[in-house]
Scaffold this motif. Structure first.
Motif: not given
Length: 181
Positions: A147-158
């Motif tokens: 989630q930390a990585l995805a937040t920086h990249m604005t990727w969707d995480v489930t």
């Protein structure tokens, strides 16, 4: 429909998730993460993945599915090329080192800190269309790190409730049907 698939460490294209992709009538390309490929250096592995993508899957309708260590290979291959133009689905992605204090097991992949360092420095060539699914109880693909990585990249995480590193087959089946459809 063609799909580029990267299985987890020691994985084959036609088993597990690959079998699920094939059963949906998809043409599967990718790299098995065993045998001769596994014997290559990490740099050579990500160079092969980057070359595969640039040569055969460099268009906005391209689809990539990567699982576990295969996702780690894909994410690092992105450091060698411009942002991937297609859509990407990452399942239980390895995003750096991990440890399990209960079983006293740990894994430090090559370049374990590089992804987050590049992301935090604003130097990571992020794919624009990326969807990630990780199990709530996955200690290998720690949901907080993902989630930390995805937040920086604005990727969707489930984050899949009560799931570990191997996401439930029924969940993945429904996900594939929706994502490919």
């Amino acid at each position: 429909m063609d799909i580029y698939y990267l299985p987890g460490r020691g994985g084959r294209l036609e088993t597990g998730l690959g079998e699920a992709l094939l059963s949906r009538g998809l043409n599967l390309s990718g790299r098995e993460t065993l045998g001769a490929f596994a014997k290559l250096s990490f740099s050579e592995q990500i160079e092969h993945v980057a070359q595969d993508l640039k040569t055969h899957f460099w268009h906005e309708n391209a689809l990539v599915v990567a699982n576990s260590f295969g996702a780690y290979l894909f994410l690092h291959a992105q450091t060698l090329m411009p942002p991937f133009p297609g859509r990407v689905l990452l399942l239980s992605p390895i995003v750096g080192e991990f440890a399990n204090s209960e079983s006293q097991t740990f894994f430090v992949p090559p370049r374990a800190r590089q992804l987050m360092e590049l992301v935090q420095a604003g130097k990571y060539h992020a794919v624009k269309q990326c969807e990630i699914h990780v199990g709530e109880l996955d200690w290998q693909s720690n949901p907080e790190n993902v989630q930390a990585l995805a937040t920086h990249m604005t990727w969707d995480v489930t984050v899949v409730p009560q799931a570990g590193h191997m996401l439930p087959k029924a969940y993945v089946g429904e996900l594939l049907d929706r994502w490919i459809g």
